[in-house]
Design an enzyme around this catalytic site. Structure first.
Site, short mmCIF file in Angstrom:
data_model
loop_
_atom_site.label_atom_id
_atom_site.label_comp_id
_atom_site.label_asym_id
_atom_site.label_seq_id
_atom_site.Cartn_x
_atom_site.Cartn_y
_atom_site.Cartn_z
N CYS A 193 0.83 -1.21 0.00
CA CYS A 193 0.00 0.00 0.00
C CYS A 193 0.86 1.26 0.00
O CYS A 193 1.89 1.32 0.66
CB CYS A 193 -0.95 -0.02 1.18
SG CYS A 193 -2.20 -1.33 1.06
N GLU A 489 -5.14 -5.17 14.70
CA GLU A 489 -5.01 -3.76 14.33
C GLU A 489 -6.37 -3.08 14.44
O GLU A 489 -7.40 -3.67 14.13
CB GLU A 489 -4.48 -3.63 12.90
CG GLU A 489 -3.04 -4.05 12.76
CD GLU A 489 -2.48 -3.83 11.37
OE1 GLU A 489 -1.26 -3.88 11.23
OE2 GLU A 489 -3.27 -3.60 10.43
N SER A 515 -2.88 -0.21 12.43
CA SER A 515 -2.38 -0.29 11.07
C SER A 515 -1.43 0.88 10.84
O SER A 515 -1.55 1.94 11.46
CB SER A 515 -3.55 -0.20 10.09
OG SER A 515 -3.09 0.14 8.80
#
Length: 613
Positions: A193, A489, A515
């Site tokens: 990501c 998370e 996260s």
């Protein structure tokens, strides 16, 4: 001279059977004189950061064989934290780190490999392989799959990522069409990501540790330049083998490269670039595998004097990893730190005699090498794809502005306070962590009312049902390594607080973790965790809690006597959630929970328990 480890199974009359099996894999007579180099790949079609890795192991293998080695590839598992997020799948994410580390150890030791190339990328894979590499202490090099390109849409004025899609989906004022547009645009290519989330943070830190080539953390997965990193990794690992096994040069071993000072460098980089708080967890775990006495107190010490030199999504919307690369990548951040006297520059790496030599060659503000400048001009093509090395787009210019650019000098830092901080107090005696890079300065000191939830699931329901009000401190407990188990998370709770307009009006404290996509006043890793008798388990609804980032403290505002009385009562009840959670905890998860330590120890296995067996 040390013998090849592989001689155990390739030499001597009694190993005829083993050699017969090696021959069945394609080995010839001459191959038994060469180092056998394991390639730990992590290809899977489940994870966008790994979907493009299928053929890259063999790309490295061919280069190893050209350089005089024998390459043998195997695979590890890989969990996508984003897909596992928000349901029981997240219970498996952190435990998978230990499984990955063990699987690499199992394969390498079972087959007596002489060295390792680690092809990693996403959240738990790089840490797991790093733990294994330091545990095994044989020549190693890391080469990651690289970050994905930032998403683009006409509906947003900035690059998009996974978090944007999550936040917009929880915004009741957003149309279905807008949500769909964000969903389709946020993650356009293969790769990890696109922000400074956990995966990219860890791949950058491996560069700082000295175990990866320059550009490992920032070169886009889609760019043709990344192919050269894989080819060079194949050549370099053979050279490292020659130096260790042929010249008795122990300086190339991972524990001698990634020593205490190197861990300080990695953490200094992490603080300077506002990396994910998960990196703290993973560096602590890796340090234990290396038998290095590097702990949360060291991180606290560094966090007090390292400034923030780089700000990337989710901490700022303007920049993503492609912009970090354009600004010179990790060695340009290291260069700024070195010039500020904040870096150990005399340490070796897998590619240079020292960090200083690496900075001189790879920092775009220090070198006139046109090839280096061209390398860091590699940019996004904006074409959706799942194919590695599929484009060769380049920026016209570099971002070498150290006053106002993506990467700053120490003199022009985003802030003189770094991007991460460790807080201590009666609610977290062994510490907790916050990514200050993502916290608005107006709430660096925050006093609020405790709003208790004993699972992530119940907190999400409560936030979406408007139970959380301005001034609340959401406390999510029994989500630590033991209590979860698995230390989930909390990206959904923080994203939903944002979508409700409470991002700067509330705080969140948990013994779970966050996260890398989390921002806001989100404090995690509270240690000891509730399931281990931590004081976070003693907080009651409506209690006042004071968070003071400048003074590195977090305290429950009740008397010591009241806190002690609550502990006596909780000891009688047992340290577990009040209500039974609808959560299936399998034997695999129970085994992890049995041995798991709290976050301040890296959530690794309790070795003292194992040593007693």
């Amino acid at each position: 001279m040390p013998d090849y480890r592989s001689k155990t199974s390739t030499h001597g009359r009694n190993m005829a059977g083993a050699r017969a099996l090696w021959r069945a894999t394609g080995m010839k007579d001459d191959d038994f004189k060469k180092p056998i180099i394991a390639i730990a790949n992590s290809f899977t079609q489940f994870v966008p950061g790994h979907v493009h890795l299928k053929d890259l192991g063999q790309l490295v293998a061919r280069e190893i064989e050209r350089a005089g080695g024998v390459a043998k590839e195997f695979n590890t598992i890989a969990v996508d934290d984003g897909i596992a997020m928000g349901h029981d799948g997240m219970l498996y994410s952190l435990p998978s780190r230990e499984i990955i580390a063990d699987s690499v150890e199992y394969m390498v030791n079972a087959h007596c490999a002489d060295a390792i190339v680690c092809i990693s990328n996403c959240d738990k894979i790089t840490p797991g392989m790093l733990m294994a590499a330091l545990r095994l202490n044989i020549p190693v090099i890391f080469v990651s799959g690289g970050p994905m390109e930032a998403g683009k849409t006409k509906l947003a004025s900035h690059g998009l990522d996974l978090v944007d899609a999550m936040v917009i989906a929880a915004d009741s004022s957003a149309s279905d069409e807008k949500v769909a547009e964000y969903e389709r645009s946020a993650c356009p290519t293969c790769g990890s990501c696109s922000g400074m989330f956990t995966a990219n943070s860890m791949n950058c830190l491996v560069e700082a540790l000295g175990l990866a080539l320059p550009g490992n953390g920032s070169t886009l997965a889609t760019h043709s330049d990344r192919e050269q990193l894989f080819l060079q990794a194949g050549r370099t690992i053979v050279e490292l083998c020659k130096r260790y096994y042929g010249e008795n040069d122990e300086s190339v071993l991972p524990r001698n490269i990634a020593n205490f000072k190197a861990f300080e460098n990695a953490m200094t980089l992490d603080i300077a670039m506002g990396g994910s708080t998960n990196t703290i967890l993973h560096l602590l775990a890796a340090a234990q595998e290396a038998e290095i006495d590097f702990d949360l107190r060291d991180i606290d010490r560094l966090s007090r004097h390292v400034p923030q030199l780089c700000k990337v999504a989710p901490n700022i919307q303007k920049y993503h990893m492609e912009d970090v690369h354009r600004a010179g990548g990790i060695f340009s951040i290291l260069g700024s730190l070195a010039r500020g006297g904040l870096l150990h520059t005399d340490l070796p790496t897998v590619h240079s005699k020292s960090i200083a030599e690496g900075i001189a060659k790879w920092d775009i503000t220090q070198t006139d090498d046109e090839a280096v400048h061209t390398f860091f001009k590699a940019g996004p093509a904006g074409i959706p794809t799942q194919t590695a090395f599929s484009q060769s787009t380049r920026w016209d210019t570099l971002d070498d502005d150290r006053e106002n650019g993506c990467i700053r000098s120490v003199e022009h830092a985003y802030s003189q306070e770094g991007g991460l901080a460790v807080l201590y107090g009666n609610i977290a005696l062994d510490g907790c962590v916050v990514k200050t890079a993502g916290v608005d300065e107006s709430i660096h000191v925050f006093e609020g009312r405790a709003k208790i939830y004993e699972s992530q699931d119940s907190s999400v329901r409560g936030i979406l049902a408007d139970e959380v009000k301005e001034g609340d401190i959401v406390i999510i407990r029994y989500e630590g390594p033991k209590g979860g188990p698995g230390m989930q998370e909390m990206l959904y709770p923080t994203s939903y607080l944002k979508s409700k307009g409470l991002g700067k009006a509330c705080a969140l404290l948990t013994d779970g973790r966050f996260s890398g996509g989390t921002s806001g006043l989100s404090i995690g890793h509270a240690s000891p965790e509730a399931a281990a008798g931590g004081a976070i388990g003693l907080v009651q609804d409506g209690d006042k809690v004071l968070i003071d980032i400048p003074n590195r403290s977090i305290n429950l505002l009740i008397s010591d006597e009241e806190l002690a009385a609550r502990r006596v009562e909780q000891d009688k009840k047992g340290w577990k959630p009040v209500e039974k959670r609808p959560r299936k905890v399998t034997t695999a998860l129970k085994a992890y929970a049995l041995l798991a330590t709290s976050a301040d120890k890296g959530a690794v296995r309790n070795k003292a328990m194992l040593d007693g067996l």
